[in-house]
Design an enzyme around this catalytic site. Structure first.
Site, PDB file in Angstrom:
ATOM      1  N   GLY A 186      34.366  -1.521  20.258  1.00 42.57           N
ATOM      2  CA  GLY A 186      34.939  -2.812  19.895  1.00 42.57           C
ATOM      3  C   GLY A 186      34.048  -3.988  20.229  1.00 42.57           C
ATOM      4  O   GLY A 186      32.883  -3.843  20.567  1.00 42.57           O
ATOM      5  N   ASP A 198      31.514   6.746  35.301  1.00 38.93           N
ATOM      6  CA  ASP A 198      30.372   6.120  34.603  1.00 38.93           C
ATOM      7  C   ASP A 198      29.869   4.914  35.391  1.00 38.93           C
ATOM      8  O   ASP A 198      29.648   3.838  34.838  1.00 38.93           O
ATOM      9  CB  ASP A 198      30.775   5.716  33.183  1.00 38.93           C
ATOM     10  CG  ASP A 198      29.555   5.454  32.291  1.00 38.93           C
ATOM     11  OD1 ASP A 198      28.441   5.870  32.664  1.00 38.93           O
ATOM     12  OD2 ASP A 198      29.718   4.828  31.224  1.00 38.93           O
ATOM     13  N   LEU A 219      30.683 -11.998  23.407  1.00 34.26           N
ATOM     14  CA  LEU A 219      29.929 -11.622  24.607  1.00 34.26           C
ATOM     15  C   LEU A 219      29.181 -10.314  24.420  1.00 34.26           C
ATOM     16  O   LEU A 219      28.136 -10.094  25.030  1.00 34.26           O
ATOM     17  CB  LEU A 219      30.880 -11.496  25.808  1.00 34.26           C
ATOM     18  CG  LEU A 219      31.553 -12.785  26.296  1.00 34.26           C
ATOM     19  CD1 LEU A 219      32.576 -12.455  27.375  1.00 34.26           C
ATOM     20  CD2 LEU A 219      30.518 -13.775  26.817  1.00 34.26           C
TER      21      LEU A 219
END
Length: 253
Positions: free
Chosen positions: A18, A127, A12
């Site tokens: 990662g 964020d 995805l």
């Protein structure tokens, strides 16, 4: 074993922290998102993933992504969360913004509900941006269900102790985070909500520029346009809310 429970179907996304896979649970037959982070001795990545897991474990809210499973192996951290198949709110904005007040209000209600819930648990996201808000379910009228994600840089705040680390994305970062003494609290999330609301209504950020430095200078001035289109047709209530979210002084915000 992870392989006993999940089958990877596709990637995805990939980033510095990662790789995220779409996986299918072999027993439940449901799809999930699996974030896989390689262990590299003891470094920043380890702290980020453990921080995200510990924070996600605390939360249960309809507009915050839910943790489903967590594995740690000798070489990897594996975080399994619910899968939001419709992508980022960012692309919805890119393709269809500006939105009318009804749709903007629908999105802001969900975002503010999630943020209020976090703040009650003393969690600052730090964020908030459309890239960290996923659409979990689309509706024909565009009144979609959204989920806040990416709590890797989130922290638990203490009202008697302010945080001084610089984090966040430049368009959405609050003036107190950019200030020299960097004395900020959960109100930095409220500012980010104001930026998102402005973008939903106009399709543009209130503080723009060719470089990060130019954008940050404009944020520190705190002046933004509310005269050009579509502002003449925006309600006084929407303008009032936006001004309160983008209040320069965090103590009044």
């Amino acid at each position: 074993s992870i392989k006993n429970n999940y089958r990877r179907t596709k990637i995805l996304g990939q980033g510095s922290f990662g790789t995220v896979f779409l996986v299918k649970h072999k027993l439940l037959n449901n799809f999930f998102a699996m974030k896989v982070i390689k262990k590299v001795n003891k470094n920043e990545k380890d702290d980020v993933i453990m921080n995200e897991i510990n924070i996600l474990r605390k939360m249960d809210h309809p507009n915050i992504v839910k943790i489903h499973d967590f594995y740690t192996t000798s070489t990897e951290y594996v975080l399994v969360t619910e899968y939001c198949p419709e992508g980022e709110l960012f692309y919805e904005i890119k393709n269809f913004a500006p939105f009318n007040e009804a749709l903007t209000g629908w999105y802001m209600k969900q975002i503010l509900s999630a943020v209020t819930y976090c703040h009650k648990l003393k969690i600052i996201h730090r964020d908030l941006k459309p890239e960290n808000i996923l659409i979990s379910k689309k509706h024909k009228n565009c009144f979609n269900i959204i989920k806040v994600i990416d709590f890797g840089t989130a922290i638990i705040f203490n009202k008697n102790k302010s945080d001084k680390s610089l984090t966040g994305s430049v368009y959405y970062i609050s003036p107190e985070v950019l200030s020299k003494n960097r004395n900020y609290s959960e109100k930095c999330d409220v500012w980010s909500c104001g930026i998102i609301m402005y973008i939903l209504l106009t399709g543009l950020p209130p503080f723009n520029g060719d470089t990060d430095e130019e954008i940050m200078k404009k944020i520190m001035k705190g002046k933004f346009d509310m005269k050009k289109y579509p502002w003449p047709i925006v309600s006084s209530q929407a303008k009032d809310l936006l001004k309160k979210l983008l209040e320069f002084d965090p103590n009044k915000r």
